[in-house]
Write a protein that holds these residues in place. Structure first.
Motif, mmCIF file in Angstrom:
data_model
loop_
_atom_site.group_PDB
_atom_site.id
_atom_site.type_symbol
_atom_site.label_atom_id
_atom_site.label_comp_id
_atom_site.label_asym_id
_atom_site.label_seq_id
_atom_site.Cartn_x
_atom_site.Cartn_y
_atom_site.Cartn_z
ATOM 1 N N GLU A 230 0.828 -1.206 0.000
ATOM 2 C CA GLU A 230 0.000 0.000 0.000
ATOM 3 C C GLU A 230 0.866 1.261 0.000
ATOM 4 O OE1 GLU A 230 -3.113 2.344 2.970
ATOM 5 O OE2 GLU A 230 -2.464 0.301 3.438
ATOM 6 N N LYS A 235 -3.571 1.691 -2.783
ATOM 7 C CA LYS A 235 -4.626 0.684 -2.662
ATOM 8 C C LYS A 235 -5.279 0.334 -3.993
ATOM 9 C CE LYS A 235 -5.970 1.647 2.117
ATOM 10 N NZ LYS A 235 -7.084 1.981 3.033
ATOM 11 N N GLN A 236 -5.103 1.170 -4.999
ATOM 12 C CA GLN A 236 -5.775 0.926 -6.279
ATOM 13 C C GLN A 236 -4.928 0.074 -7.236
ATOM 14 O OE1 GLN A 236 -8.857 1.861 -6.407
ATOM 15 N NE2 GLN A 236 -8.641 2.927 -4.430
ATOM 16 N N SER A 237 -3.723 -0.258 -6.845
ATOM 17 C CA SER A 237 -2.865 -1.027 -7.734
ATOM 18 C C SER A 237 -3.325 -2.477 -7.811
ATOM 19 C CB SER A 237 -1.420 -0.973 -7.239
ATOM 20 O OG SER A 237 -1.314 -1.599 -5.969
ATOM 21 N N ARG A 241 -4.559 -5.267 -4.727
ATOM 22 C CA ARG A 241 -5.840 -5.976 -4.689
ATOM 23 C C ARG A 241 -5.629 -7.486 -4.664
ATOM 24 N NH1 ARG A 241 -9.406 -2.415 -9.078
ATOM 25 N NH2 ARG A 241 -9.437 -0.475 -7.832
#
Length: 585
Positions: A230, A235-237, A241
């Motif tokens: 993170e 968090k969007q990578s 996920r």
């Protein structure tokens, strides 16, 4: 040829006798006064040293000897326990006036007989949860007015918590129902069920510390991996996920394992809770004690010599191999022994190479001058710096600066909780290495200077370079002297306390610096140390009387540990000296 004295010389010799025959000859001209002076100083020094060692040995070894239990029916109370020591004191006259007439008369008679002094005994009464005290003073006049007995079935219970308990067995209960009501039957039931209960207790401890500890460690590692990704990618990578799903599945499995282990622990505790021992204290109170809470029990007044030796050896083994309990006043000191030995070895591994290399440069390479002389003066002065100053330096430089930098680079996911940015055994060992560095440098320089110059010249004549001569000729012959400095450094470093209080030593360390988890050696962890343990027992313990014997026992272990390390170094030095002698021949 015969020498003929002149009349003048003959007359002078008659008037003034020879100096050797004069009673006024100087006392300092003879060796006897200096011999007695130096010999007397040696005797005094040896007496002080061996007296201290004898005191530590006697007090440290008798700590674990089981004593008989006395029961005193005094005029105002009933006391039962072990007599630990006695002393003479001067009672306060005002307090004597407030005593009952019979007791006041007994005190006055004792004071008149012993010039105002009265004898009193310190009794370890235990039963802290009922009396809020571990020890109680009982004076001789009170004993004379009362009744003294030695109960046959007075049991001494050493417990996991609350200290010792003294009482007479009343019943042995299983599931709350009495199974035995007479003292012999109760004791037989205890001997039958207690080993099994203690095995389950040790299983519970292993599951809590080992199995549940591993599960918590795996959970924390998974969360740290997720936090690290993170911080790096957000968090969007996709990687975050994907790892989030893996961590969620791993947490689910680990929580399931955790719950299964917890249920197993609850079942073992429920089984242990079935067995209870009921005892009656000296003042008539009854107390139910679970067998799982009893570490050791014995009828003190029924033990023969063999029985007392068994209890003694059991206590000594527990002291050397178990963890502390009851604010370090009972139990063992194994974490402190391990921490002291491991710290000393780490310190030796750090200080010896650094000190030897520095001495080699100063003795073999550096040219004499103001700078080299200043360096030698600085090294000698460094040996006189108070050890607490090294502790402050270690805390500021190693813990905060170096450790904080390591955390910011390699352990960012753990912040703000420090990993290396706080006290630990690595920083404590490096601090002690700095403290003992002058000892190793000075001893190594002296050892290098003692190697004959002809040996060096012979090596040069054979075509060897300076480094080859140092490595293959000079250092092997100087190594016994280098080991002497190492021995002195180990002896000083192992006994230091002040720097360790700032750089990692703690009152109780639940985890050792070495365990079964990768990377197996955890140099960032805090540790226990025998010297700090002695300080804690002597000055920080809430039960000072119970801690006092443990101070001597821990001191004895520390001395023996330092002696063992020094004997190992002595043996290695003697072996190297023999090898160097053979090489020289």
């Amino acid at each position: 040829m015969t020498q003929v004295l002149s009349p003048r010389k003959t007359q002078l010799s008659r008037e003034r006798p020879d100096f050797r025959d004069s009673p006024a000859r100087l006392l300092s001209a003879y060796a006897e006064p200096s011999l007695w002076l130096t010999g007397g100083a040696l005797v005094i020094a040896l007496a002080m040293m061996f007296g201290l060692l004898a005191l530590i040995l006697v007090e440290g070894t008798r700590t674990f000897w089981p004593l008989r239990v006395v029961r005193w029916e005094l005029p105002d109370r009933v006391v039962m326990g072990e007599i630990t020591r006695s002393e003479w004191f001067r009672p306060d006259l005002q307090s004597i006036q407030t005593m009952p007439p019979e007791l006041r008369k007994a005190f006055q008679e004792s004071m008149d007989k012993h010039n105002g002094w009265v004898l009193r005994y310190l009794v370890r009464t235990g039963n802290y949860e009922l009396t809020n005290e571990h020890f109680r003073w009982v004076s001789a006049p009170e004993i004379h007015l009362g009744k003294t007995t030695w109960p046959e079935w007075a049991l001494v219970l050493e417990r996991v918590a609350w200290g010792r308990f003294y009482g007479v067995p009343v019943a042995f209960l299983i599931d709350g129902k009495p199974q035995a009501t007479t003292a012999p039957e109760i004791w037989d039931s205890f001997l039958r069920w207690h080993p099994e209960v203690r095995r389950r207790f040790r299983t519970i401890r292993r599951l809590e510390t080992r199995v549940l500890g591993d599960i918590n460690h795996d959970l924390e590692s998974a969360r740290l991996r997720l936090r690290s990704v993170e911080m790096q990618e957000g968090k969007q990578s996709p990687r975050y996920r994907r790892l989030e799903a893996e961590v969620a599945q791993a947490e689910k499995e680990l929580h399931a394992r955790y719950e299964a282990v917890r249920q197993e622990i609850e079942q073992l505790r429920a089984e242990n809770a079935r067995y209870t021992l009921r005892l009656k204290t000296a003042d008539g109170q009854e107390k139910d004690i679970a067998l799982a809470d009893i570490v050791r029990a014995y009828p003190a007044n029924q033990l023969d010599l063999a029985g007392r030796c068994r209890v003694y050896l059991s206590r000594v083994w527990e002291f050397l191999t178990d963890e502390p309990r009851e604010a370090n006043t009972e139990g063992g000191i194994f974490p402190a022994i391990f921490g002291t030995a491991f710290l000393t070895l780490l310190m030796t591994m750090a200080v010896v190479p650094l000190g030897v290399l520095a001495a080699l440069y100063l003795r073999e390479y550096a040219k004499g001058g103001v700078i080299v002389s200043g360096l030698r003066i600085a090294i000698n002065n460094l040996a006189g710096v108070p050890s607490i100053v090294f502790g402050v330096f270690g805390l500021g430089f190693f813990c905060y600066l170096v450790g904080g930098s390591i955390d910011s680079v390699f352990f960012r996911a753990r912040l703000p909780n420090p990993t290396f940015g706080t006290g630990g055994i690595l920083w404590a060992s490096l601090t002690l290495a700095l403290l003992t560095l002058p000892v190793v440098i000075v001893a190594t320089e002296e050892a290098l200077a003692a190697v004959p110059r002809s040996v060096r010249e012979g090596s040069y004549a054979c075509g060897a370079t300076r480094w080859q001569t140092l490595r293959r000729v000079v250092l092997p012959q100087a190594f016994p002297g280098i080991l002497t400095g190492t021995i002195l450094a180990m002896a000083r470093g192992a006994g230091e306390v002040a720097p360790l209080m700032l750089t990692g030593a703690v009152k109780l360390a639940p985890e050792l610096p070495i365990d079964h988890r990768f990377p197996y050696v955890h140099l960032q962890r805090s540790f226990m140390h025998l010297g700090f343990h002695i300080y804690d027992l002597g000055f920080q313990s809430p039960n000072s009387e119970a801690a006092k014997p443990m101070v001597f026992s821990t001191t004895l272990v520390l001395i023996l540990l330092i002696l063992a390390l020094n004997l190992w170094a002595f043996a290695l030095r003697a072996r190297l000296r023999r090898a160097a002698h053979v090489l020289h021949i």
